[in-house]
Motif scaffolding. Sequence first.
Motif, PDB file in Angstrom:
ATOM      1  N   ALA A 149     -43.758 -12.802  -1.978  1.00  0.00           N
ATOM      2  CA  ALA A 149     -42.831 -12.769  -0.851  1.00  0.00           C
ATOM      3  C   ALA A 149     -43.528 -12.335   0.433  1.00  0.00           C
ATOM      4  N   ILE A 150     -43.389 -13.129   1.473  1.00  0.00           N
ATOM      5  CA  ILE A 150     -43.918 -12.781   2.796  1.00  0.00           C
ATOM      6  C   ILE A 150     -42.996 -11.774   3.462  1.00  0.00           C
ATOM      7  N   PHE A 151     -41.691 -11.934   3.195  1.00  0.00           N
ATOM      8  CA  PHE A 151     -40.712 -11.055   3.822  1.00  0.00           C
ATOM      9  C   PHE A 151     -40.592  -9.772   3.006  1.00  0.00           C
ATOM     10  N   LYS A 152     -41.334  -8.760   3.416  1.00  0.00           N
ATOM     11  CA  LYS A 152     -41.251  -7.474   2.740  1.00  0.00           C
ATOM     12  C   LYS A 152     -41.674  -6.349   3.677  1.00  0.00           C
ATOM     13  N   LYS A 153     -41.263  -5.171   3.337  1.00  0.00           N
ATOM     14  CA  LYS A 153     -41.477  -4.007   4.187  1.00  0.00           C
ATOM     15  C   LYS A 153     -42.950  -3.804   4.483  1.00  0.00           C
ATOM     16  N   ALA A 154     -43.226  -3.417   5.720  1.00  0.00           N
ATOM     17  CA  ALA A 154     -44.567  -3.108   6.234  1.00  0.00           C
ATOM     18  C   ALA A 154     -45.364  -4.349   6.605  1.00  0.00           C
ATOM     19  N   ASN A 155     -44.873  -5.545   6.264  1.00  0.00           N
ATOM     20  CA  ASN A 155     -45.519  -6.753   6.750  1.00  0.00           C
ATOM     21  C   ASN A 155     -45.190  -6.959   8.224  1.00  0.00           C
ATOM     22  N   THR A 156     -45.897  -7.881   8.868  1.00  0.00           N
ATOM     23  CA  THR A 156     -45.737  -8.089  10.296  1.00  0.00           C
ATOM     24  C   THR A 156     -45.369  -9.536  10.584  1.00  0.00           C
TER      25      THR A 156
END
Length: 284
Positions: free
Chosen positions: A3-10
């Motif tokens: 998953a690209i959509f996850k916490k701490a990603n930008t």
Amino acid sequence: MSAIFKKANTAVITGGASGIGLALAQKCVGYGMRVLVADWDAWGLDVAKQSLGETATTMHVDVSKTEDWAQIKSAVVKDFGGQINFLALNAGVGARTAFDGPEADIASFRKVLDVNFFGVVNGITALLPLIKEKTAAASSLESAIVITGSKQGITNPPGNPAYNASKAAVKSLAEQLSYDLRANKGVGVHLLVPGWTWTGLAGASGDKAKPDAPWTPEQVANYLEAKMEEGKFWVLCPDNEVTEEVDRKRMLWSAQDAPTGRPPLSRWREEYKAEFGKFMEGGA
């Protein structure tokens, strides 16, 4: 890809002050991601900033200008350490264009191509080196590049040559990018092709009621996420009026103009009306 959509990603999203871009920014913020929203609409950015909260920053830019992309790159390096997990090259404009008559204005052609096509070229050339550098340095790091196209760039309906040409060029660019990055396992490329979506480009404004047929920007964002999880390059969105099957048939018909020797844009020509109707009624 995970998953690209996850916490701490930008995330970096152009055209993010409204419509699909804003829906994508809201999705990213909802996952706890840090988001940079870029747009030319200063007022829209202020409104978007209030709704997105502290994990989002905004930049007033013109995506057609390389110097503005240099500013975006500097902000990514400074605020995100150069890391971009989700790059949405979504900014776009529409303008009525024609080859004669009152809409035969070369400035409109240039504006549409400068924003819709060169805005994508500029974004890729400015930020792809950062993406490749970061994903190469850390095998666990993954990034996705989403480019917003249009069905008009595939089926080329008559009436708006500049917009259609810009989106056809974007489609070709996205295909080339996907091929060029095929060995970069940590980088995914996706071409987002919305159906009728209730945005400013489609006539949404103020308190104007949404018709039943178009999707909301949020529906498009959710559909994109699902197709990304499936690893799909093509994200061909239906809407409440046009199904995926209808889209496939329309695209197949258009693609067959050249190999069958039909004249271009035969779908809209009176002499092919009956044949096209039979084609749409049959299987594909």
